[in-house]
Scaffold this active site. Structure first.
Site, PDB file in Angstrom:
ATOM      1  N   ASP A  42      -5.274  -6.903   5.791  1.00 36.19           N
ATOM      2  CA  ASP A  42      -6.483  -6.169   5.418  1.00 36.19           C
ATOM      3  C   ASP A  42      -7.591  -7.161   5.055  1.00 36.19           C
ATOM      4  OD1 ASP A  42      -8.155  -4.154   4.707  1.00 36.19           O
ATOM      5  OD2 ASP A  42      -7.043  -3.487   2.950  1.00 36.19           O
ATOM      6  N   TYR A  49       0.817  -1.210   0.000  1.00 33.18           N
ATOM      7  CA  TYR A  49       0.000   0.000   0.000  1.00 33.18           C
ATOM      8  C   TYR A  49       0.855   1.268   0.000  1.00 33.18           C
ATOM      9  CZ  TYR A  49      -4.042  -2.948   1.108  1.00 33.18           C
ATOM     10  OH  TYR A  49      -5.040  -3.894   1.086  1.00 33.18           O
ATOM     11  N   ASP A  60     -10.916  -8.754   7.659  1.00 34.02           N
ATOM     12  CA  ASP A  60     -12.325  -8.607   7.295  1.00 34.02           C
ATOM     13  C   ASP A  60     -13.019  -9.965   7.250  1.00 34.02           C
ATOM     14  OD1 ASP A  60     -12.254  -5.883   7.148  1.00 34.02           O
ATOM     15  OD2 ASP A  60     -13.151  -5.768   5.156  1.00 34.02           O
ATOM     16  N   LYS A  82       3.345 -15.314   1.719  1.00 31.51           N
ATOM     17  CA  LYS A  82       3.194 -16.022   0.440  1.00 31.51           C
ATOM     18  C   LYS A  82       4.618 -16.327  -0.056  1.00 31.51           C
ATOM     19  CE  LYS A  82       0.332 -17.415  -2.846  1.00 31.51           C
ATOM     20  NZ  LYS A  82      -0.218 -18.758  -2.744  1.00 31.51           N
ATOM     21  N   ASP A  93      -3.306 -18.073   1.203  1.00 31.40           N
ATOM     22  CA  ASP A  93      -4.491 -18.707   0.608  1.00 31.40           C
ATOM     23  C   ASP A  93      -4.999 -19.834   1.510  1.00 31.40           C
ATOM     24  OD1 ASP A  93      -2.022 -19.775  -0.014  1.00 31.40           O
ATOM     25  OD2 ASP A  93      -2.561 -20.433  -2.023  1.00 31.40           O
TER      26      ASP A  93
END
Ligand code: NAD
Length: 369
Positions: free
Chosen positions: A250, A142, A254, A193, A226
């Protein structure tokens, strides 16, 4: 008892409505002598844009630096949809996080027994769920450079961002996760990852080395993001502390939020580095946005804001007893089936924002004897 200075930034739409109820909780603690709080109030987001032409003023940043903690509401709304990108309400929060150096974001996903039925998962999968997601907040993709959108010779465009993490950035957030795990079930699952991203390889190396050198009492496991998303909906109770970067955090937070039933229940905390004088910047805010669709109607659930306040008591002010009191009061209110519209049970009439605040205060008084 030292007096603590709290900067209250209520923000937009339901922000000020739910903040009133959180303030009542703090005022009650002041009145009963359990605490000594002083309040400053400031504008942020759309309210600040309307008054000053910017979603965050330098004066507000100064007030934040001078306070012991910031209690934040929520910002944004359709009223400011046409405003330039840099001046959008949401930018006020991003800039405040950056100015305060808030690199660590803590988002608990806790299922209160009385609300297990509100989850999208089966009751037995979520009953008793208590996960803490520790997300790196001011690094990664970001904020990484280079970034931009370039025009291509074929008339198309190419948008690009950079994911990069250096050792010191990973170390400081990993310390937060390991320290927190020590106060919980001593288990950290670090999510990356590393199978396809070099930043993940470094992330994994740094967290493993830190654990082996300084936190041998904490169990560390690694998981690809994942798989973590899948595990969170398959067997969420396997996790204690999840440590992850800005982008993955992020999304995963959620996802975990939805396991608990309603956005209106979820608090969060963000921290900066401990300064030489021992002070640590902290900002506390509900996970939900400004809910413009229900603003001004006494419909918002104030519990996420109230629970953000109890995180502030626990983490910025070391007031575990008072934080427990607030959380136990919330639990008691829910077990009596007192609910706002977002978490209402079948056959029960929903109460409004103010009535929910009344109920929490009543329970606090009863529990405190
Ligand atoms: P939202 O979280 O505001 O609302 C999503 C849905 O959840 C809505 O139906 C809303 O009514 C409901 N909801 C949210 N909080 C609730 C509460 N406390 N009680 C009862 N119901 C609640 O998300 P959105 O609609 O995507 O965004 C609205 C505005 O909020 C946008 O401008 C967005 O940019 C902003 N936003 C701000 C923050 C923040 O301040 N940190 C976070 C997310 C979104």
């Amino acid at each position: 008892m030292t007096t603590k200075k709290i900067l209250v930034l209520a923000g937009d739409c339901i922000g000020p409505e739910v903040m009133v109820q959180a303030r009542r909780v703090l005022d009650w603690l002041n009145k009963t002598g359990a605490a000594s709080f002083e309040f400053e109030e400031g504008l942020v987001g759309g309210a600040s844009y309307d008054a000053h032409g910017t979603p965050l003023t330098e004066d507000t940043i100064k007030l934040a630096h001078a306070s012991d903690a910031v209690l934040f509401g929520s910002i944004g709304g359709p009223k400011w949809d046409g405003v330039d990108y840099d001046l959008r309400p949401e930018n006020g929060l991003l800039r405040l996080r950056k100015a305060m150096g808030l690199f660590a974001n803590l988002r608990p996903a806790i299922v209160f027994d009385a609300l297990a039925g509100a989850s999208s998962l089966k009751n037995e999968l979520v009953q008793g769920l208590d996960i803490m997601i520790v997300r790196e907040l001011i690094g990664g993709i970001y904020f990484g450079e280079p970034r931009g959108i370039e025009e291509l010779p074929d008339g198309g465009q190419r948008g690009y961002n950079t994911q990069a993490y250096a050792t010191d950035e990973i170390l400081r957030i990993a310390h937060v996760a390991f320290d927190l795990a020590r106060k919980r079930d001593s288990r950290v699952c670090s999510v990356d990852k590393a199978n396809v991203m070099e930043s993940g390889v470094v992330w994994r190396d740094v967290t493993t080395t830190l654990r082996d050198e300084s936190y041998t009492d904490v169990e560390l496991s690694h998981m690809f993001v994942d798989n973590c998303a899948m595990q969170l909906v398959r067997t969420p109770k396997q996790f204690d502390v999840i440590l992850t970067d800005n982008l993955f955090g992020d999304i995963l937070s959620d996802l975990a939020a939805m396991l608990t039933g309603s956005l209106g229940m979820l608090p969060s905390a963000s921290f900066g580095a401990v300064a030489e004088d021992g002070r640590q910047p902290g900002l506390y805010e509900p996970v939900h946005g400004s809910a413009p669709d229900i603003a001004g109607q006494n419909l918002g659930n104030p519990l996420a804001q109230i629970l953000s306040t109890s995180m502030m008591l626990r983490y910025s002010f070391d007031m575990a007893k008072e934080a427990d009191l607030v959380e136990n009061a919330v639990e008691a209110v829910l077990s009596k089936n007192i609910r706002t519209g977002d978490i209402v049970a079948d056959g029960v009439a929903a109460v409004g924002t103010t009535q929910m605040g009344d109920a929490v205060l009543e329970e606090m008084a009863a529990l405190a004897g």
